[in-house]
Design an enzyme around this catalytic site. Structure first.
Site, PDB file in Angstrom:
ATOM      1  N   HIS A   5       0.784  -1.157  -0.050  1.00  0.00           N
ATOM      2  CA  HIS A   5      -0.072  -0.134  -0.061  1.00  0.00           C
ATOM      3  C   HIS A   5       0.779   1.152  -0.109  1.00  0.00           C
ATOM      4  O   HIS A   5       2.097   1.178   0.462  1.00  0.00           O
ATOM      5  CB  HIS A   5      -0.937  -0.039   1.064  1.00  0.00           C
ATOM      6  CG  HIS A   5      -0.341  -0.189   2.396  1.00  0.00           C
ATOM      7  ND1 HIS A   5       0.238  -1.359   2.986  1.00  0.00           N
ATOM      8  CD2 HIS A   5       0.091   0.544   3.573  1.00  0.00           C
ATOM      9  CE1 HIS A   5       0.636  -1.334   4.156  1.00  0.00           C
ATOM     10  NE2 HIS A   5       0.608  -0.220   4.639  1.00  0.00           N
ATOM     11  N   HIS A  15       0.953   5.032   1.118  1.00  0.00           N
ATOM     12  CA  HIS A  15       0.288   6.101   1.976  1.00  0.00           C
ATOM     13  C   HIS A  15       0.456   7.382   1.129  1.00  0.00           C
ATOM     14  O   HIS A  15       1.670   7.831   0.689  1.00  0.00           O
ATOM     15  CB  HIS A  15       1.000   6.352   2.992  1.00  0.00           C
ATOM     16  CG  HIS A  15       1.260   5.135   4.180  1.00  0.00           C
ATOM     17  ND1 HIS A  15       0.476   5.062   5.330  1.00  0.00           N
ATOM     18  CD2 HIS A  15       1.784   4.003   4.131  1.00  0.00           C
ATOM     19  CE1 HIS A  15       0.451   3.999   6.007  1.00  0.00           C
ATOM     20  NE2 HIS A  15       1.355   3.061   5.160  1.00  0.00           N
TER      21      HIS A  15
HETATM   22  P1  AMP Z   1       1.679   0.256   7.548  1.00  0.00           P
HETATM   23  O1  AMP Z   1       2.189   0.631   8.899  1.00  0.00           O
HETATM   24  O2  AMP Z   1       2.595   0.950   6.448  1.00  0.00           O
HETATM   25  O3  AMP Z   1       1.406  -1.263   7.261  1.00  0.00           O
HETATM   26  O4  AMP Z   1       0.354   0.813   7.092  1.00  0.00           O
HETATM   27  C1  AMP Z   1      -0.893   0.307   7.538  1.00  0.00           C
HETATM   28  C2  AMP Z   1      -2.142   1.376   7.677  1.00  0.00           C
HETATM   29  O5  AMP Z   1      -2.987   0.568   7.838  1.00  0.00           O
HETATM   30  C3  AMP Z   1      -1.821   2.196   9.072  1.00  0.00           C
HETATM   31  O6  AMP Z   1      -1.651   3.558   8.881  1.00  0.00           O
HETATM   32  C4  AMP Z   1      -3.104   1.882   9.970  1.00  0.00           C
HETATM   33  O7  AMP Z   1      -3.709   3.053  10.357  1.00  0.00           O
HETATM   34  C5  AMP Z   1      -3.937   1.615   8.408  1.00  0.00           C
HETATM   35  N1  AMP Z   1      -5.037   0.816   8.793  1.00  0.00           N
HETATM   36  C6  AMP Z   1      -5.340  -0.266   9.690  1.00  0.00           C
HETATM   37  N2  AMP Z   1      -6.675  -0.958   9.604  1.00  0.00           N
HETATM   38  C7  AMP Z   1      -7.383   0.065   8.696  1.00  0.00           C
HETATM   39  C8  AMP Z   1      -8.644   0.073   8.514  1.00  0.00           C
HETATM   40  N3  AMP Z   1      -9.792  -1.147   8.748  1.00  0.00           N
HETATM   41  N4  AMP Z   1      -9.020   0.901   7.660  1.00  0.00           N
HETATM   42  C9  AMP Z   1      -8.309   1.878   7.161  1.00  0.00           C
HETATM   43  N5  AMP Z   1      -7.042   1.935   7.356  1.00  0.00           N
HETATM   44  C10 AMP Z   1      -6.487   0.958   8.254  1.00  0.00           C
END
Ligand code: AMP
Length: 114
Positions: free
Chosen positions: A100, A102
């Site tokens: 993903h 950001h």
């Molecule tokens: P990473 O640390 O790069 O794996 O980012 C994962 C991101 O997913 C974090 O910024 C979380 O806040 C976000 N996240 C986790 N669960 C959800 C969800 N159900 N809906 C939207 N974002 C989420």
């Protein structure tokens, strides 16, 4: 490849706030925003992380990255700028094993990140 929360968001099993979708990507708001604008973009074709980019064709990578650029523009961030982050693995603090991007913006960001 085990199912992640983002697989469930993509299938609609878990709700999300969609900001953009086309045949190749899905973009939704981060549940814990780090800035006034914080959107996650995933390719519909799943790979687990940036290190596995070789699992996508050049065409698929192009569509993903162009999609990230398009979403940032549609969020109104082009003028003031923004940051794109790919967290990879333990040291990168990746918490979801579904690649993903950001998109973070809407305020002045600082550098370097922690
Ligand atoms: P990473 O640390 O790069 O794996 O980012 C994962 C991101 O997913 C974090 O910024 C979380 O806040 C976000 N996240 C986790 N669960 C959800 C969800 N159900 N809906 C939207 N974002 C989420």
């Amino acid at each position: 490849m085990s199912e992640t929360i983002f697989d469930k968001i993509l299938s609609g099993e878990i709700p999300s706030t969609k900001v953009y979708e086309d045949d190749d990507i899905y973009a939704f708001r981060d549940i814990n925003p780090a800035a006034p604008v914080h959107v996650l973009v995933i390719p519909k074709l799943k790979i687990t992380g940036f290190k596995d980019l070789k699992g996508l064709s050049e065409s698929e990578i192009g569509k993903f990255i162009k999609g990230v650029s398009k979403v940032a523009g549609e969020l109104g961030l082009d003028n003031d700028g923004y940051r794109i982050v790919f967290n990879q693995g333990k040291h990168g603090q990746q918490t979801v094993d579904y690649i993903h991007a950001h998109i973070i913006g809407g305020r002045q960001l600082t550098w370097p990140p922690g």
